[in-house]
Design a protein around this motif. Structure first.
Motif, short mmCIF file in Angstrom:
data_model
loop_
_atom_site.label_atom_id
_atom_site.label_comp_id
_atom_site.label_asym_id
_atom_site.label_seq_id
_atom_site.Cartn_x
_atom_site.Cartn_y
_atom_site.Cartn_z
N SER A 4 89.05 56.56 65.68
CA SER A 4 89.13 55.15 66.06
C SER A 4 90.59 54.76 66.27
CB SER A 4 88.45 54.35 64.94
OG SER A 4 88.80 53.05 65.00
N THR A 17 86.30 59.82 61.32
CA THR A 17 85.90 58.72 62.20
C THR A 17 87.04 57.71 62.31
OG1 THR A 17 83.62 59.05 61.51
CG2 THR A 17 84.10 56.96 62.56
N LYS A 59 91.71 56.07 69.52
CA LYS A 59 91.13 55.30 70.64
C LYS A 59 91.94 54.02 70.84
CE LYS A 59 86.93 52.96 72.04
NZ LYS A 59 85.53 52.71 71.82
N HIS A 60 92.26 53.34 69.74
CA HIS A 60 93.00 52.07 69.86
C HIS A 60 94.42 52.30 70.35
CE1 HIS A 60 89.59 50.49 67.42
NE2 HIS A 60 89.65 49.70 68.48
#
Ligand code: FAD
Length: 447
Positions: free
Chosen positions: A322, A318, A325-326
């Motif tokens: 993340s 996860t 994504k950032h």
């Protein structure tokens, strides 16, 4: 005189439950066993000098894989949902690099995550499955160490490929990520918990949701019914070419181009579906760190381009998602688990109840069937009747006589016809197939 391990593997193969995963050959420390090509996919050829450990009795997916015990060992508990497994995060999304997204099966998420793992030094190499090696119609597992090679392995391969025979080639000092099908992920977890050095060198397991695969004969039939002559060899084959959901694209040496949209070439499934697809009870790749499927929903399908359902099964994965994504590598939207899973209700039922019923029927007919250590707590009579219809279709569809139908109806007719029959059957059986699914519970059978 075959020893008990050779005898065991022979029984699994002869009974038709061998998944062709390559685990037995990969566990052979002598390195002398290997997987050979057959019309039913890869099958083991075990050396008389083999050094396969007894672990094979506990992690061969054609025989027995104790899912409840694996849940306890790996996640420390049973999953909240036995339909989809343990979940840390669920998203819908895609890779923002247009080329990766377009060349991939759905949203290019697996390719993007493998590339990030490599580029951030989390792994030294990726173990991927790629169509076209050693020849265009075949597919193989390969160990790659560049982003370019990871990208070249994008796309799903829908014929059986042995993946775990790669095990004995791995260097325990190195770090790998692998892509593999659900029972292969589970078998790897078993070995990791037993301390198998090569299995432990695999730091990340990524895998597709897995509904059905088809036998290689489907390709030959597809060529023939499209008028390709026997001597006109395939020069390139892609299962998900072009805009999502893509089409099967076959190019031949004479310059012929065959293209069939994914929803149409699904007509090959009843005629060529593999036994493994019918016996597996794991759709959502329950022991992969990251499981990815197509985001089948009218909302996404109307946009084309490619969308995935993305399931992370632990905090470490996860956090990687993340981070990606950032950094603008992935577009990810949190998705309520129920809505993400309702996109796959039909296939989840096909595995979680359908496979159980099919395996049970095999045992009733005194045929071997694999055991996954649990069974659905309740199955209504209507659901059993639906399964009888489905099984009859597969039983007859796979006979030579019924395969003749394919030669009588041109693909431009059978493709749309099958699609419309499939959608009609889906809508007729939907109520029964979804009934009781959300409250699916299991009974654990101790082994
Ligand atoms: C046999 C099969 C059946 C499937 N059935 C369904 C289904 O019913 N519903 C659904 O939603 N999704 C299904 N999928 C998953 C779907 O096709 C995509 O693989 C998934 O959405 C990931 O897309 P992606 O764009 O992130 O993958 P990509 O970025 O295109 O990467 C695909 C990766 O998967 C690996 N791979 C491809 N084929 C295999 C294989 N046979 N064994 C091991 N690794 C492989 C490749 O190494 C590659 O790295 C299936 C996949 C397979 C292989």
């Amino acid at each position: 005189m075959p020893d008990r391990i050779t005898e065991f593997i022979g029984k699994v193969t002869d009974s038709g439950t061998c998944t062709g995963c390559g685990l037995c050959a990969g566990l052979d420390n002598s390195g002398k066993s290997f997987m050979k090509d057959t019309p039913l996919g890869p099958r083991p050829s075990i050396s008389s000098d083999h050094r396969i450990p007894d672990d094979i009795f506990h992690c061969c997916a054609g025989h027995r894989l104790d899912y409840p015990a694996l849940y306890r060992a790996h996640y420390g508990k049973y999953p909240e949902s036995w339909l989809t497994g343990t979940i840390s995060g669920v998203y819908t999304g895609f890779c923002k690099d247009e080329q990766v997204r377009r060349n991939s099966s759905s949203g290019g998420v697996i390719t993007a995550v493998l590339t990030t793992l490599l580029e951030t030094g989390r792994i030294d190499s990726a173990i991927v499955v790629t169509q076209g090696i050693p020849e265009p119609e075949k597919a193989s597992v390969v160990i790659v160490s560049t982003a370019e090679a990871i990208r070249a392995a994008s796309q799903s391969v829908y014929i059986p490929v042995s993946t775990l025979d790669v095990l004995h080639k791995l260097d325990p000092e190195k770090k790998y990520a692998i892509t593999c099908l659900p029972e292969q992920s589970a078998a790897l977890r078993y070995l990791q918990h037993k301390g198998h050095p090569q299995a432990l060198s695999i730091r990340y397991i990524l895998g597709p949701y897995t509904g059905t695969a088809i036998y290689p004969a489907a390709i030959t039939t597809f060529k023939t019914i499209n008028g390709v002559k026997r001597h006109d060899r395939v020069s390139s084959l892609k299962w998900r070419a072009g805009e999502w959901p893509g089409y099967l694209e076959i190019l031949t040496e004479s310059g012929k181009v065959l293209r069939s949209p994914k929803v149409y070439y699904n007509f090959l499934i009843p005629f060529f579906v593999t036994n493994t697809s019918l016996q597996s009870m794991d759709f959502a790749n329950e022991f992969a760190d990251l499981a990815v499927g197509d985001a089948w929903s009218p909302e996404f399908e109307s946009q084309g381009q490619g969308f995935s359902v993305v399931v992370s099964r632990n905090e470490s994965m996860t956090a990687i998602l993340s981070e990606m994504k950032h950094q603008g590598i992935l577009s990810l939207e949190d998705a309520p688990a129920e809505s993400a899973h309702s996109m796959h209700g039909h296939m989840i039922d096909f595995k979680k109840r359908g496979s159980y019923i099919r395996n049970r029927m095999r045992r009733m007919l005194l045929m071997k069937a694999p055991d996954f250590g649990y069974k659905p707590a309740v199955i209504g009579i209507k659901r059993v009747l639906v399964e009888l219809v489905i099984s009859a279709i597969f039983l007859f569809g796979r006979t030579r006589l019924f395969r003749l139908i394919l030669y009588l109806l041109p693909e431009r007719i059978i493709g749309p016809l099958f699609n419309s029959l499939r959608l009609r059957w889906k809508s007729i059986s939907k109520k029964t197939k979804r009934q009781g699914l959300t409250s699916y519970e299991v009974i654990i059978s101790e082994q």
